[in-house]
Scaffold this motif. Structure first.
Motif, PDB file in Angstrom:
ATOM      1  N   ASP A   1       0.831  -1.192   0.000  1.00  0.00           N
ATOM      2  CA  ASP A   1       0.000   0.000   0.000  1.00  0.00           C
ATOM      3  C   ASP A   1       0.873   1.253   0.000  1.00  0.00           C
ATOM      4  OD1 ASP A   1      -1.943   1.894   0.202  1.00  0.00           O
ATOM      5  OD2 ASP A   1      -2.721   1.246   2.153  1.00  0.00           O
ATOM      6  N   ALA A   2       0.804   2.011  -1.095  1.00  0.00           N
ATOM      7  CA  ALA A   2       1.536   3.276  -1.192  1.00  0.00           C
ATOM      8  C   ALA A   2       0.562   4.442  -1.298  1.00  0.00           C
ATOM      9  CB  ALA A   2       2.474   3.243  -2.393  1.00  0.00           C
ATOM     10  N   THR A   3      -0.601   4.264  -0.668  1.00  0.00           N
ATOM     11  CA  THR A   3      -1.656   5.291  -0.755  1.00  0.00           C
ATOM     12  C   THR A   3      -1.252   6.545  -0.003  1.00  0.00           C
ATOM     13  OG1 THR A   3      -3.317   3.536  -0.852  1.00  0.00           O
ATOM     14  CG2 THR A   3      -4.090   5.768  -0.347  1.00  0.00           C
ATOM     15  N   ARG A   4      -0.717   6.382   1.184  1.00  0.00           N
ATOM     16  CA  ARG A   4      -0.396   7.518   2.032  1.00  0.00           C
ATOM     17  C   ARG A   4       1.090   7.523   2.384  1.00  0.00           C
ATOM     18  NH1 ARG A   4      -5.023   5.352   3.780  1.00  0.00           N
ATOM     19  NH2 ARG A   4      -3.902   4.092   5.324  1.00  0.00           N
ATOM     20  N   PRO A   5       1.636   8.695   2.726  1.00  0.00           N
ATOM     21  CA  PRO A   5       3.039   8.771   3.164  1.00  0.00           C
ATOM     22  C   PRO A   5       3.275   7.891   4.377  1.00  0.00           C
ATOM     23  CG  PRO A   5       2.201  10.960   2.675  1.00  0.00           C
ATOM     24  CD  PRO A   5       1.016  10.033   2.630  1.00  0.00           C
ATOM     25  N   LEU A   6       4.516   7.487   4.526  1.00  0.00           N
ATOM     26  CA  LEU A   6       4.920   6.610   5.621  1.00  0.00           C
ATOM     27  C   LEU A   6       5.594   7.454   6.695  1.00  0.00           C
ATOM     28  CD1 LEU A   6       5.152   3.583   6.446  1.00  0.00           C
ATOM     29  CD2 LEU A   6       7.398   3.574   5.339  1.00  0.00           C
ATOM     30  N   ARG A   7       5.077   7.345   7.940  1.00  0.00           N
ATOM     31  CA  ARG A   7       5.621   8.135   9.043  1.00  0.00           C
ATOM     32  C   ARG A   7       6.334   7.217  10.027  1.00  0.00           C
ATOM     33  NH1 ARG A   7       0.887  10.634   7.556  1.00  0.00           N
ATOM     34  NH2 ARG A   7       1.081  12.885   7.159  1.00  0.00           N
ATOM     35  N   ILE A   8       7.627   7.530  10.266  1.00  0.00           N
ATOM     36  CA  ILE A   8       8.454   6.729  11.172  1.00  0.00           C
ATOM     37  C   ILE A   8       9.285   7.668  12.039  1.00  0.00           C
ATOM     38  CG2 ILE A   8      10.276   4.990  11.360  1.00  0.00           C
ATOM     39  CD1 ILE A   8       9.433   3.918   8.672  1.00  0.00           C
ATOM     40  N   GLY A   9       9.067   7.604  13.346  1.00  0.00           N
ATOM     41  CA  GLY A   9       9.879   8.367  14.295  1.00  0.00           C
ATOM     42  C   GLY A   9       9.973   9.841  13.989  1.00  0.00           C
ATOM     43  N   GLY A  10       8.872  10.450  13.636  1.00  0.00           N
ATOM     44  CA  GLY A  10       8.871  11.875  13.350  1.00  0.00           C
ATOM     45  C   GLY A  10       9.302  12.216  11.933  1.00  0.00           C
ATOM     46  N   HIS A  11       9.621  11.219  11.116  1.00  0.00           N
ATOM     47  CA  HIS A  11      10.008  11.432   9.725  1.00  0.00           C
ATOM     48  C   HIS A  11       8.883  10.976   8.808  1.00  0.00           C
ATOM     49  CE1 HIS A  11      14.239  12.258  10.799  1.00  0.00           C
ATOM     50  NE2 HIS A  11      14.055  11.320  11.730  1.00  0.00           N
ATOM     51  N   THR A  12       8.701  11.687   7.716  1.00  0.00           N
ATOM     52  CA  THR A  12       7.657  11.352   6.755  1.00  0.00           C
ATOM     53  C   THR A  12       8.303  10.940   5.435  1.00  0.00           C
ATOM     54  OG1 THR A  12       6.124  12.928   7.771  1.00  0.00           O
ATOM     55  CG2 THR A  12       5.614  12.173   5.538  1.00  0.00           C
ATOM     56  N   ILE A  13       7.956   9.764   4.954  1.00  0.00           N
ATOM     57  CA  ILE A  13       8.489   9.236   3.694  1.00  0.00           C
ATOM     58  C   ILE A  13       7.416   9.392   2.624  1.00  0.00           C
ATOM     59  CG2 ILE A  13       9.546   7.277   2.556  1.00  0.00           C
ATOM     60  CD1 ILE A  13      11.052   8.353   5.042  1.00  0.00           C
ATOM     61  N   ARG A  14       7.749  10.101   1.548  1.00  0.00           N
ATOM     62  CA  ARG A  14       6.804  10.335   0.451  1.00  0.00           C
ATOM     63  C   ARG A  14       7.384   9.826  -0.862  1.00  0.00           C
ATOM     64  NH1 ARG A  14       6.367  15.115   3.540  1.00  0.00           N
ATOM     65  NH2 ARG A  14       4.223  15.569   4.231  1.00  0.00           N
ATOM     66  N   ASP A  15       6.499   9.651  -1.837  1.00  0.00           N
ATOM     67  CA  ASP A  15       6.928   9.312  -3.190  1.00  0.00           C
ATOM     68  C   ASP A  15       7.099  10.585  -3.995  1.00  0.00           C
ATOM     69  OD1 ASP A  15       6.990   6.627  -2.706  1.00  0.00           O
ATOM     70  OD2 ASP A  15       5.006   6.221  -3.548  1.00  0.00           O
ATOM     71  N   PHE A  16       8.099  10.579  -4.878  1.00  0.00           N
ATOM     72  CA  PHE A  16       8.363  11.767  -5.710  1.00  0.00           C
ATOM     73  C   PHE A  16       7.197  12.010  -6.675  1.00  0.00           C
ATOM     74  CE2 PHE A  16      10.539  13.853  -9.377  1.00  0.00           C
ATOM     75  CZ  PHE A  16      10.880  15.029  -8.721  1.00  0.00           C
ATOM     76  N   HIS A  17       6.772  10.961  -7.362  1.00  0.00           N
ATOM     77  CA  HIS A  17       5.582  11.017  -8.217  1.00  0.00           C
ATOM     78  C   HIS A  17       4.651   9.899  -7.768  1.00  0.00           C
ATOM     79  CE1 HIS A  17       7.075  14.114 -10.871  1.00  0.00           C
ATOM     80  NE2 HIS A  17       8.153  13.417 -11.191  1.00  0.00           N
ATOM     81  N   GLY A  18       4.007  10.111  -6.632  1.00  0.00           N
ATOM     82  CA  GLY A  18       3.187   9.060  -6.050  1.00  0.00           C
ATOM     83  C   GLY A  18       1.946   8.739  -6.873  1.00  0.00           C
ATOM     84  N   LYS A  19       1.583   7.461  -6.866  1.00  0.00           N
ATOM     85  CA  LYS A  19       0.378   7.017  -7.570  1.00  0.00           C
ATOM     86  C   LYS A  19      -0.836   7.020  -6.647  1.00  0.00           C
ATOM     87  CE  LYS A  19       2.584   6.375 -11.355  1.00  0.00           C
ATOM     88  NZ  LYS A  19       2.341   7.265 -12.534  1.00  0.00           N
ATOM     89  N   GLY A  20      -0.576   7.065  -5.334  1.00  0.00           N
ATOM     90  CA  GLY A  20      -1.670   7.136  -4.382  1.00  0.00           C
ATOM     91  C   GLY A  20      -2.531   5.891  -4.361  1.00  0.00           C
TER      92      GLY A  20
END
Length: 572
Positions: free
Chosen positions: A317-336
């Motif tokens: 699932d790459a629908t939403r950004p991934l949050r780990i320990g106060g960090h947010t992981i996003r896709d550059f050109h996310g498909k959602g």
């Protein structure tokens, strides 16, 4: 009659001949004195000539003072360096070096002034200190050109002389400078393969006087000078086209580990290496470490598939950004949306890749990168090799960011070597700049992933060229596989959105790769206003151009019989 008195007292007449006797005696006295003078003059002249003769004999018997010309490696021969086809890359040529005998220099100022007409950069004060001494020998200038030697001879300055020495000459100039390296003024290897050759015993042979021009065989390297020229030329053009601060690339034989070509820009001319030590001219391919960005997703995907915990049919699932320990992981050109493993690869999803790494776990992740040589100093012949950097202690956030190429810095050469292992059937083969057969490579190869996993990775590589970010690297007939990487660089302690280090991996033919091409551009700019400067825009065409020009030289035959779609034929 008496005789007069006067008559009476007159002396009697001389007898006949009496006056002549008197004159003859005077003459004899005068002649004796003349003979004495002649004898004395002759004696003086004889003494003078005897003294001169004795001095000449003495000078002939006394050995003339010897000028101690240094008998060092300056005159020692080096073997030619040649490419895999026998083309000369480095060779010795004869050159003249200017020396002086200070005790025979009459007018120092005039001598220096005359020399500066030929050698305008001759330092006056330094030359004066050398000539104003009692030394029997001093160097004034090493390795003159024939024209400079001729012009100095024409000056007619006494007390100067020339010594024939050997100078290293590189016919290709800067084309392969970072591979070949350098020698110093005494013809000793101080960098690159020149230094490697010295370390293999040449220095000992020179010290023993056994390194003669007729006793040294050429040293053959693995590189192909034709491919080296292609790589260097394309890097120069790409660097100018995108106004990058640096560029680099390597063409690696995936079956043997041989480096067919490698270049790093800016470079230098080893024939005139005045700027070789400047900071920006280091060999980035082996002596520089960088975060490789999304090209690391190749390794994360390979790791996940080879672990058996992830299959090609799995989805994340790459629908939403991934949050780990106060960090947010996003896709550059996310498909959602939810993505399959092939989609994660071709869309370069940070979220999906991070979740695959999480399945394997932190310890398994580090062990895999260590297994494929990413975390160790690469072992090869070049002395200039940097050690990769990694977190002192791996935490989950480290594993997540490293999965998509941030947090571990490594050299481009070892990245290309590890990539070759993912594509050649799973065999990790250390890179070499010396010729190596496939049999020799197999003898030292380590199986780091299964052949089945490697087949799946080859499929993903080809799929990315057809459907993903590597389309601009396609070369008809050569079935190219690709993976892009666009890493944000750290500026003032933070990742910058506008400063990038672009990487790109290509293999050909993708179904069974013979060669891997890895190219980097440091801080590239858009070619035109409004365009992007991601790796798929800047590096993909660069890799494609290299393959288009180099593949025929490497003997890879084009094949136009492949299907247009990538086929996964060996992965179940």
């Amino acid at each position: 009659m008496k005789m007069p008195r006067l008559w009476k007292n007159r002396r009697p007449a001389k007898a006949e001949g009496e006056g002549a006797i008197v004159v003859e005696g005077a003459r004899k006295a005068i002649g004796g004195r003349s003979r004495n003078r002649v004898v004395m003059a002759m004696a003086v002249l004889f003494g003078i000539y005897a003294a001169i003769g004795a001095r000449l004999v003495h000078l002939g018997m006394v050995e003339e003072e010897v000028v101690n010309l240094p008998q060092s490696r300056a005159t020692a021969s080096r073997p030619d360096l040649v490419d895999r086809n026998g083309e000369v890359l480095a060779t010795d040529i004869k050159t003249a070096s200017l020396f002086a005998e200070p005790r025979r220099i009459a007018y120092i100022d005039e001598t220096i002034e005359k020399l500066q007409t030929v050698l305008p950069d001759l330092d006056y004060e330094q030359a004066y200190r050398r000539l104003d001494s009692d030394a029997g020998f001093v160097w004034l200038r090493r390795q003159l050109s024939p024209r400079q030697q001729s012009e100095i001879l024409a000056l007619g300055i006494p007390g100067l002389g020339f010594r024939t020495e050997k100078r290293r000459f590189y016919p290709g100039g800067p084309t392969a400078s970072h591979i070949l390296g350098l020698v110093n003024i005494d013809n000793q290897g101080i960098a690159g393969m020149e230094k490697y050759v010295d370390e293999q015993g040449l220095a000992d042979l020179q010290a023993l006087g056994l390194a003669g021009p007729d006793t040294l065989n050429p040293v053959g390297l693995s590189i192909d000078l034709r491919v080296q020229h292609v790589l260097h030329d394309e890097l120069v053009q790409a660097m100018e086209r995108h106004q990058a601060i640096a560029a680099g690339g390597v063409v690696l034989n995936a079956r043997t580990g041989e480096v067919m070509a490698m270049a790093s820009l800016p470079d230098y001319d080893p024939n005139n290496p005045y700027n070789a030590l400047e900071k920006d001219r280091l060999n980035r391919m082996t002596a520089g470490v960088f975060e490789m960005g999304s090209t690391f997703k190749l390794f994360t995907t390979s790791m996940a598939l080879d672990s058996g915990l992830v299959s090609m049919n799995d989805k994340f699932d790459a629908t939403r950004p991934l949050r780990i320990g106060g960090h947010t992981i996003r896709d550059f050109h996310g498909k959602g949306r939810v993505l399959s493993v092939p989609e994660i690869f071709i869309y370069s999803s940070n979220i999906g890749t991070a979740k695959m790494a999480d399945v394997v776990g932190i310890e398994g992740h580090r062990e895999f990168l260590d297994r494929i040589g990413i975390l160790d100093r690469v072992k090869t012949e070049l002395p200039e090799v940097a050690r990769p950097t990694e977190p002192a202690k791996w935490k989950k956030i480290n594993s997540v960011t490293i999965s998509f190429g941030h947090g571990v810095a490594t050299t481009p050469l070892q990245t290309a070597t590890a990539a070759a292992a993912m594509l050649n059937g799973g065999k990790f083969i250390p890179p070499t700049f010396l010729p190596r057969t496939e049999e020799e490579a197999n003898a030292i190869a380590e199986q780091v992933i299964s052949e089945q996993t490697s087949a799946a990775v080859r499929y993903l590589f080809r799929y990315n060229t057809e459907k993903g970010s590597g389309r601009r690297a396609e070369v008809p007939g050569y079935y190219v596989g690709t993976k892009t990487g666009t890493a944000e660089k750290v500026v003032n302690g933070r990742y910058s959105n506008n400063t990038r280090f672009n990487t790109f991996i290509a293999s050909f033919p993708a179904n069974d790769p013979d060669y891997v091409v890895f190219v980097v551009l440091d801080e590239p700019k858009p070619e035109k206003p409004g365009l992007s400067a991601t790796s798929g825009i800047t590096n993909a065409p660069l890799a494609g151009n290299i393959i288009r020009r180099a593949a025929p030289l490497l003997g890879v035959q084009p094949d136009f019989g492949h299907e247009s779609e990538a086929l996964l034929v060996s992965y179940q």
